[in-house]
Every structure is written in structure tokens, then in C-alpha cells.
Design an enzyme around this catalytic site. Structure first.
Site, PDB file in Angstrom:
ATOM      1  N   GLU A   1       0.826  -1.218   0.000  1.00 30.87           N
ATOM      2  CA  GLU A   1       0.000   0.000   0.000  1.00 30.87           C
ATOM      3  C   GLU A   1       0.858   1.267   0.000  1.00 30.87           C
ATOM      4  O   GLU A   1       2.087   1.196   0.167  1.00 30.87           O
ATOM      5  CB  GLU A   1      -0.915   0.006   1.226  1.00 30.87           C
TER       6      GLU A   1
ATOM      7  N   LYS B   1      -2.945  -2.322  15.592  1.00 31.26           N
ATOM      8  CA  LYS B   1      -2.066  -1.431  16.332  1.00 31.26           C
ATOM      9  C   LYS B   1      -2.651  -1.151  17.709  1.00 31.26           C
ATOM     10  O   LYS B   1      -3.867  -1.034  17.878  1.00 31.26           O
ATOM     11  CB  LYS B   1      -1.951  -0.151  15.535  1.00 31.26           C
TER      12      LYS B   1
END
Ligand code: PSU
Ligand code: MN
Length: 302
Positions: free
Chosen positions: A22, A156
């Protein structure tokens, strides 16, 4: 017609051991020049593992599957690329803008090129304070819509991890643990969250993804890979810094698509660059494992 022009450069990579990368992490997730170095190093890791990298982005309204080194460098330097998630794709393309693609948008474009694997750092998830803000990343739902398998280092820690896990479970999205039995939490290698689908190597994961396809499950999967031990940060330390970053975010009144880039840059400041060093190490490691899985998958298919 205009649309044909938009997709004319999309290759068909179904017979290649291809791995997508990405670009939001390049433009909004890391500072220059580390972002560019990291992007190029990831491509190299994928090649070394026996697969082919394709970094995905949008340049002047053109979808690019496999940015050149020069394009990666340019995108990594520019400050006006827009962060393109699922909802932003038509806008960015019609207006002829330059955009970096999030996990969700990269999955969509990768699937147009029949790329089955995609390596990134961390996916978006359910944010803390969800019950007030309703902020959950479009990345999560993408797995129920688009058949691409994403290798990451777990959600995360800035997110609400239990809610993110529950969401994946609710939607029936497989979370495969690459050589791990607890959910890695991005900066930390292990956690108190056990995995159901655990201790798998690249061949086992490739076979399961093949079965996924044969069963017509029509979905993507998440492959979690732990950060290399020597870069793993102390969980209590990270938690402490995250709390500070979240407080600052409230004060600065940050919402919507700004939330994730804001938190990432605050974490970089608060940890004096330690989070960046870990981030680079884990992405490269994910690129390597994605390459191994893609190469194994190709052998199984053939
Ligand atoms: N997590 C990271 N680094 C990143 C991102 C997530 O550690 O750069 C980026 C990815 O591109 C991801 C996006 O798809 O943030 C999620 O944004 P949002 O939460 O606004 O959906
Ligand atoms: Mn969000």
C-alpha cells in the site's frame, strides 16, 4: 469511455506470485526519507522470498499497480497526496488527483489485478472510544467484500484491540497466526489474546487460503506476523505513550480520516523515533512472509 481508460493499465497477475503493497503508509504513516527507504526495502524482501512486489497508488487519476522506483520516491516526498480509502476512490480517479491507498483501497485495486496477497504494517480497526465516536476503519469491512489476504503485524495498540478482535470474529474473517499463538499487537510480539488459528507456517496458510477460495467463501483473510523480537517494544511503555497521544488528539479535535495519521505521527514524536524503527522492521518482516506465502500458494495452485 472514460472508465476504460482508468482500468486499461491494470495487469492480470493471476498466474504470478504477486504481493501488493500500500501507499498510505508511505504518505501518511512515516516521514521522508525513511518512508521511501522502507517501501523499496519491502519490495526487495518480497523478491528475495521468491515473489513479485506491486506497490499500488494513484498518480494524476491513474491507477498504478506496480509503481516505479521514481514514482515511489515522488509520492514519498509529496505532501499533497490524498489518503484514499474505499469511499474516496471514485472521487480521486474522476478528479485526476494523486492519492495513496489505504489497506481497504489497496485490497480493492489489488483484486482488480487478481493479486491474492498484500503486505502492510498494521490494518485499521475499531478505535478506542468507539461507543461515542463510531470510528471503525473501513479496512475491517473490506475483508468481507474483497478476496485479498493481508499480512500484517496485528492491530495497532492505538486501537481498541478486544473490540477489533470481536469484530473480525463476528464477521467471520479468518485471522491466521504465522508461527505465533497469541495475537501480535504491532509494536509488541505477543499479547494476552490467544489465537484460534495458530502456529501456522507459510505452506499451511497457503493451503488454507486455497481451500478458502475453493469453498467460495468470498472473503479476504488476515495473516498476523509478529514483530522481530529485537524490535518489540515494552507494552506498558507503549500504553503510556498512547494515552498521551489520545489526550492530545482530543484537545486538537481530530476526527475522521485524520485520526490514524495523527496518532501515528504523535507516537513517533513521543517515542523519539523508536516507534518508527519498529514500524520499519515489522513491515519488512511482513513483506518477507507475504512473499513466502505467495510463492507457496503458486506451487500449490500449479
Ligand atoms: N497502521 C499503521 N500505519 C499506517 C496505517 C495503519 O501502522 O500507515 C494506514 C493504513 O493505510 C490503513 C489506514 O489502511 O492507516 C487506516 O486508516 P483509517 O483508520 O482512517 O481507516
Ligand atoms: Mn476512522
Amino acid at each position: 469511455m472514460v472508465f476504460n481508460k482508468l482500468i486499461q493499465n491494470i495487469p492480470d497477475l493471476k498466474d504470478e506470485p504477486a504481493v501488493a503493497l500500500e501507499t498510505t503508509v508511505l504518505t501518511h504513516g512515516m516521514p521522508y526519507p525513511q518512508n521511501v527507504e522502507c517501501a523499496l526495502a519491502c519490495e526487495e524482501e518480497i523478491r528475495k522470498a521468491g515473489a513479485k512486489p506491486y506497490t499500488i497508488g494513484i498518480i494524476d487519476g491513474q491507477i498504478k499497480i506496480g509503481l516505479t522506483k521514481e514514482e515511489i520516491e515522488k509520492l514519498g516526498k509529496t505532501t499533497d497526496a490524498i489518503k484514499v480509502s474505499r469511499k474516496d476512490l471514485p472521487y480521486c480517479l474522476e478528479k485526476g488527483l494523486t492519492g495513496s491507498t489505504t489497506v481497504a483501497a489497496t485490497m480493492i485495486l489489488a483484486s482488480l489485478a487478481h493479486i491474492d496477497f498484500f503486505a502492510t504494517g498494521g490494518i485499521g480497526g475499531v478505535h478506542r472510544g468507539y461507543s461515542e465516536t463510531l470510528d471503525a476503519s473501513a479496512d475491517l469491512d473490506e475483508f468481507t467484500k474483497t478476496e485479498v489476504n493481508v499480512i500484517c503485524a496485528g492491530p495497532k495498540a492505538i486501537l481498541d484491540v478486544p473490540k477489533t478482535i470481536e469484530y473480525l470474529e463476528t464477521k467471520g474473517i479468518p485471522v491466521y497466526g504465522y508461527k505465533c499463538s497469541s495475537l501480535p499487537l504491532f509494536y509488541t510480539a505477543t499479547s494476552k489474546y490467544p489465537l484460534d488459528l495458530k502456529d501456522l507456517d507459510e505452506d499451511a496458510i497457503a493451503k488454507m487460503i486455497y481451500i478458502q477460495k475453493k469453498l467460495n467463501l468470498h472473503m479476504g483473510s488476515l495473516i498476523v506476523n509478529k514483530i522481530p523480537e529485537e524490535y518489540s517494544l515494552n507494552e506498558n511503555y507503549i500504553e503510556q505513550e498512547i494515552d498521551i497521544a489520545l489526550e492530545m488528539m482530543k484537545k486538537d479535535n481530530i476526527h475522521g480520516k485524520e485520526v490514524t495519521p495523527y496518532l501515528l505521527s504523535k507516537m513517533l514524536e513521543l517515542t523519539h523515533g523508536k516507534s518508527l524503527e519498529s514500524n520499519i522492521a515489522l513491515i519488512k518482516n511482513n513483506a518477507r512472509v507475504a512473499g513466502l506465502i505467495a510463492a507457496s500458494y503458486k506451487r500449490i495452485k500449479d
